[in-house]
Design an enzyme around this catalytic site. Structure first.
Site, PDB file in Angstrom:
ATOM      1  N   TYR A 159       0.831  -1.215   0.000  1.00 30.06           N
ATOM      2  CA  TYR A 159       0.000   0.000   0.000  1.00 30.06           C
ATOM      3  C   TYR A 159       0.868   1.270   0.000  1.00 30.06           C
ATOM      4  O   TYR A 159       0.738   2.093  -0.919  1.00 30.06           O
ATOM      5  CB  TYR A 159      -1.005  -0.027   1.165  1.00 30.06           C
ATOM      6  CG  TYR A 159      -1.746   1.286   1.309  1.00 30.06           C
ATOM      7  CD1 TYR A 159      -2.723   1.671   0.394  1.00 30.06           C
ATOM      8  CD2 TYR A 159      -1.435   2.178   2.340  1.00 30.06           C
ATOM      9  CE1 TYR A 159      -3.373   2.890   0.506  1.00 30.06           C
ATOM     10  CE2 TYR A 159      -2.071   3.396   2.460  1.00 30.06           C
ATOM     11  CZ  TYR A 159      -3.049   3.756   1.543  1.00 30.06           C
ATOM     12  OH  TYR A 159      -3.685   4.969   1.658  1.00 30.06           O
ATOM     13  N   LYS A 163       1.321   4.005  -3.071  1.00 31.10           N
ATOM     14  CA  LYS A 163       0.995   5.431  -2.930  1.00 31.10           C
ATOM     15  C   LYS A 163       2.210   6.286  -3.278  1.00 31.10           C
ATOM     16  O   LYS A 163       2.082   7.335  -3.899  1.00 31.10           O
ATOM     17  CB  LYS A 163       0.520   5.739  -1.493  1.00 31.10           C
ATOM     18  CG  LYS A 163      -0.787   5.109  -1.089  1.00 31.10           C
ATOM     19  CD  LYS A 163      -1.975   5.540  -1.930  1.00 31.10           C
ATOM     20  CE  LYS A 163      -2.481   6.921  -1.644  1.00 31.10           C
ATOM     21  NZ  LYS A 163      -3.724   7.216  -2.437  1.00 31.10           N
TER      22      LYS A 163
HETATM   23  N1  LIG Z   1      -8.434   6.861   5.299  1.00 27.33           N
HETATM   24  C1  LIG Z   1      -7.268   7.413   5.598  1.00 27.33           C
HETATM   25  O1  LIG Z   1      -6.900   7.514   6.775  1.00 27.33           O
HETATM   26  C2  LIG Z   1      -6.373   7.926   4.501  1.00 27.33           C
HETATM   27  C3  LIG Z   1      -5.197   8.576   4.898  1.00 27.33           C
HETATM   28  C4  LIG Z   1      -4.359   9.059   3.902  1.00 27.33           C
HETATM   29  C5  LIG Z   1      -4.689   8.932   2.573  1.00 27.33           C
HETATM   30  N2  LIG Z   1      -5.822   8.299   2.224  1.00 27.33           N
HETATM   31  C6  LIG Z   1      -6.133   8.203   0.780  1.00 27.33           C
HETATM   32  O2  LIG Z   1      -7.384   8.821   0.560  1.00 27.33           O
HETATM   33  C7  LIG Z   1      -8.056   8.218  -0.518  1.00 27.33           C
HETATM   34  C8  LIG Z   1      -9.461   7.844  -0.092  1.00 27.33           C
HETATM   35  O3  LIG Z   1      -9.360   6.946   0.983  1.00 27.33           O
HETATM   36  P1  LIG Z   1     -10.624   6.525   1.844  1.00 27.33           P
HETATM   37  O4  LIG Z   1     -10.162   6.322   3.227  1.00 27.33           O
HETATM   38  O5  LIG Z   1     -11.749   7.449   1.563  1.00 27.33           O
HETATM   39  O6  LIG Z   1     -10.901   5.091   1.220  1.00 27.33           O
HETATM   40  P2  LIG Z   1     -12.273   4.445   0.740  1.00 27.33           P
HETATM   41  O7  LIG Z   1     -11.984   3.015   0.497  1.00 27.33           O
HETATM   42  O8  LIG Z   1     -13.376   4.786   1.674  1.00 27.33           O
HETATM   43  O9  LIG Z   1     -12.541   5.197  -0.628  1.00 27.33           O
HETATM   44  C9  LIG Z   1     -11.904   4.856  -1.806  1.00 27.33           C
HETATM   45  C10 LIG Z   1     -12.931   4.916  -2.909  1.00 27.33           C
HETATM   46  O10 LIG Z   1     -12.265   4.550  -4.126  1.00 27.33           O
HETATM   47  C11 LIG Z   1     -13.113   3.669  -4.819  1.00 27.33           C
HETATM   48  N3  LIG Z   1     -12.338   2.785  -5.672  1.00 27.33           N
HETATM   49  C12 LIG Z   1     -11.539   1.755  -5.288  1.00 27.33           C
HETATM   50  N4  LIG Z   1     -11.052   1.127  -6.356  1.00 27.33           N
HETATM   51  C13 LIG Z   1     -11.534   1.774  -7.443  1.00 27.33           C
HETATM   52  C14 LIG Z   1     -11.399   1.583  -8.836  1.00 27.33           C
HETATM   53  N5  LIG Z   1     -10.659   0.594  -9.314  1.00 27.33           N
HETATM   54  N6  LIG Z   1     -12.029   2.426  -9.662  1.00 27.33           N
HETATM   55  C15 LIG Z   1     -12.806   3.422  -9.184  1.00 27.33           C
HETATM   56  N7  LIG Z   1     -12.982   3.646  -7.868  1.00 27.33           N
HETATM   57  C16 LIG Z   1     -12.350   2.825  -7.018  1.00 27.33           C
HETATM   58  C17 LIG Z   1     -13.847   2.869  -3.769  1.00 27.33           C
HETATM   59  O11 LIG Z   1     -15.023   2.291  -4.283  1.00 27.33           O
HETATM   60  C18 LIG Z   1     -14.076   3.922  -2.710  1.00 27.33           C
HETATM   61  O12 LIG Z   1     -15.314   4.544  -2.887  1.00 27.33           O
HETATM   62  C19 LIG Z   1      -7.209   7.013  -0.939  1.00 27.33           C
HETATM   63  O13 LIG Z   1      -6.482   7.358  -2.087  1.00 27.33           O
HETATM   64  C20 LIG Z   1      -6.287   6.795   0.249  1.00 27.33           C
HETATM   65  O14 LIG Z   1      -5.063   6.244  -0.162  1.00 27.33           O
HETATM   66  C21 LIG Z   1      -6.691   7.805   3.152  1.00 27.33           C
HETATM   67  C1  LIG Z   2      -1.913  -2.527  17.827  1.00 32.18           C
HETATM   68  C2  LIG Z   2      -3.181  -2.681  17.069  1.00 32.18           C
HETATM   69  C3  LIG Z   2      -4.229  -3.404  17.829  1.00 32.18           C
HETATM   70  C4  LIG Z   2      -3.712  -1.345  16.631  1.00 32.18           C
HETATM   71  C5  LIG Z   2      -4.049  -1.395  15.151  1.00 32.18           C
HETATM   72  C6  LIG Z   2      -4.324  -0.008  14.667  1.00 32.18           C
HETATM   73  C7  LIG Z   2      -4.242   0.043  13.151  1.00 32.18           C
HETATM   74  C8  LIG Z   2      -5.414  -0.719  12.589  1.00 32.18           C
HETATM   75  C9  LIG Z   2      -4.200   1.491  12.680  1.00 32.18           C
HETATM   76  C10 LIG Z   2      -3.008   2.244  13.315  1.00 32.18           C
HETATM   77  C11 LIG Z   2      -2.607   3.311  12.330  1.00 32.18           C
HETATM   78  C12 LIG Z   2      -3.655   3.252  11.240  1.00 32.18           C
HETATM   79  C13 LIG Z   2      -3.275   3.824   9.878  1.00 32.18           C
HETATM   80  C14 LIG Z   2      -2.902   5.297   9.952  1.00 32.18           C
HETATM   81  O1  LIG Z   2      -3.858   6.030  10.705  1.00 32.18           O
HETATM   82  C15 LIG Z   2      -2.759   5.929   8.653  1.00 32.18           C
HETATM   83  C16 LIG Z   2      -3.238   5.378   7.517  1.00 32.18           C
HETATM   84  C17 LIG Z   2      -2.896   6.073   6.247  1.00 32.18           C
HETATM   85  C18 LIG Z   2      -3.827   5.887   5.134  1.00 32.18           C
HETATM   86  O2  LIG Z   2      -3.223   6.171   3.903  1.00 32.18           O
HETATM   87  C19 LIG Z   2      -4.609   4.629   5.132  1.00 32.18           C
HETATM   88  C20 LIG Z   2      -5.100   4.207   6.495  1.00 32.18           C
HETATM   89  C21 LIG Z   2      -3.976   4.081   7.479  1.00 32.18           C
HETATM   90  C22 LIG Z   2      -3.030   3.021   6.960  1.00 32.18           C
HETATM   91  C23 LIG Z   2      -4.460   3.665   8.907  1.00 32.18           C
HETATM   92  C24 LIG Z   2      -5.004   2.235   8.897  1.00 32.18           C
HETATM   93  C25 LIG Z   2      -5.247   1.671  10.298  1.00 32.18           C
HETATM   94  C26 LIG Z   2      -4.007   1.760  11.178  1.00 32.18           C
HETATM   95  C27 LIG Z   2      -2.881   0.894  10.617  1.00 32.18           C
END
Ligand SMILES: NC(=O)c1ccc[n+]([C@@H]2O[C@H](COP(=O)([O-])OP(=O)(O)OC[C@H]3O[C@@H](n4cnc5c(N)ncnc54)[C@H](O)[C@@H]3O)[C@@H](O)[C@H]2O)c1
Ligand SMILES: CC(C)CCC[C@@H](C)[C@H]1CC[C@H]2[C@@H]3[C@H](O)C=C4C[C@@H](O)CC[C@]4(C)[C@H]3CC[C@]12C
Length: 368
Positions: A159, A163
């Protein structure tokens, strides 16, 4: 665009617009971008709430599509002024294969860039992640760092690797000539761990806590800081960047920005308790109740079980060596780059972000 300032003339495309972040970006655009004429929402799975948006003053076009399919992306991008590319496969639990993660996150992003170039779309905002920087699996702390803080980014997991590759593609595409001869202007936003309404993992922790008698057990030392940012502020930052890219393309093109707000610096578990506490849960222990070596062992065991069981079933628990390293390594940002470059200020205070999230956990949590 600038001359006809308030006319409704702009077409925006949000990929992944039905995801956790994407939905907030869509809502924010409708509320805060007065020049919007059409909003295209592109996603693999379209959500029912899109129907309600179709009666408003802005034309909302739902497009069911897959970013890995270049022709679908190109058709959606054609005629758009701005693309906000949030679609991605967020998987740190081993649910999807490495290939699928790369196809969606890297090839999907390449398809978006190519579509912009071929159709003449000039402005591309990419949702990257803090994970393109870290935390690394060596456990080096990144303590309140900014975009220029040196850090050894070591990506061992598909992942963050995907990214980082995708972010590089986006930044390198800045300045490429699009159809019509003008340059593409790109930039990447790097949220830390996003929280807020729609955050699935917080809901999972809430249900786990309910099952354990309204308790959760501390596993990570309280001193380990994990960066978090409210989804509404992340969405607002996307909207602002999209708006300002045209006016400040020299300054902002090819740049990265951490997404930040005034959420407090805390450990992952203590931060979650800001919402789960008011929902009736308590975190047991002032120190981790399980020794760290045992967590490492359990995480490795989970990884082994996942591998062994793969032919039979999908075993993808929250704890694995990668998530443990993430939760157990300090990674927090402190920066004002977005404020300096495009005037960003968080739209939601910490108090507001917190109470909105609590309300959401309370209303949706018990329904699961
Ligand atoms: N959630 C976090 O903490 C976090 C932190 C940093 C960055 N991001 C980034 O933010 C973005 C959104 O993340 P999120 O948490 O909302 O995730 P999410 O899974 O809720 O949303 C992702 C969306 O992308 C769509 N998607 C997946 N594969 C696809 C495809 N092949 N074609 C079209 N659509 C597709 C999914 O259906 C979904 O609606 C991602 O790029 C993720 O890497 C998320
Ligand atoms: C010790 C365990 C029981 C705790 C597990 C927590 C774990 C599921 C959490 C900790 C940190 C979280 C990630 C972090 O907040 C940042 C991101 C960046 C983003 O791009 C995608 C989501 C992610 C990876 C969170 C996922 C859940 C994590 C790993």
């Amino acid at each position: 665009m600038a001359d006809t300032a308030q006319a409704q003339e702009l077409v925006y495309l949000v990929t992944g617009g039905c995801g956790f972040l994407g939905e907030h970006v869509v809502q924010m655009l409708l509320q805060r971008e007065p020049r919007l004429r059409e909003l295209r929402v592109f996603d693999l799975h379209l959500s029912p709430w899109l129907e309600e948006l179709k009666t408003g003053p802005v034309q909302v076009t739902a497009i069911q599509g897959d970013v890995t399919q270049a022709h679908e992306v190109e058709a959606a991008v054609a005629g758009a002024h701005v693309v906000i590319h949030t679609a991605g496969l967020v998987d740190v639990f081993g649910r999807s294969s490495t290939k699928t993660i790369y196809d969606v996150n890297v090839q999907g992003t390449q398809n978006v860039i190519d579509a912009c170039v071929q159709t003449g779309t000039r402005f591309l905002v990419y949702t990257s992640s803090m994970e393109v920087v870290g935390p690394n699996t060596r456990g080096h702390p990144f303590y309140r760092g900014n975009e220029d803080t040196p850090y050894e980014a070591v990506h061992s997991h598909p992942y963050p690797r995907s990214k980082a590759l995708a972010e590089r593609l986006v930044l390198e595409a800045n300045g490429r000539k699009v159809h019509g001869g003008l340059p593409l202007v790109t930039c990447a936003l790097r949220p830390t761990g996003i929280y807020g309404e729609g955050h699935q993992i917080i809901r999972d922790f809430y249900h786990q806590g309910l099952r354990l008698g309204c308790r959760l057990f501390r596993t990570i030392p309280a001193s380990v800081e994990h960066g978090r940012v409210y989804v509404g502020n992340v969405a607002w930052m996307h909207v602002l960047v999209a708006r300002e890219l045209e006016k400040r393309e020299e300054l902002m093109g090819g740049q990265t920005y951490f997404c930040y707000d005034n959420s407090p610096y805390k450990s992952y578990e203590d931060f979650n308790m800001e919402f789960l506490g008011p929902c009736g849960l308590r975190l047991v222990g002032t120190r981790p109740l399980v020794p760290y070596w045992l967590l490492v062992f359990l995480a490795a065991l989970n990884a082994l079980l996942q591998w062994l069981l793969r032919p039979l079933l999908l075993y993808a628990p929250l704890l694995n060596p990668y998530t443990l390293a993430m939760a157990n390594t300090t990674f927090t940002v402190s920066t004002d780059k977005a404020q300096r470059h495009f005037g960003y200020e968080p739209l939601f205070s910490w108090e507001d972000s917190r109470s909105r999230t609590i309300r959401w956990v309370q209303t949706t949590g018990s329904a699961q």
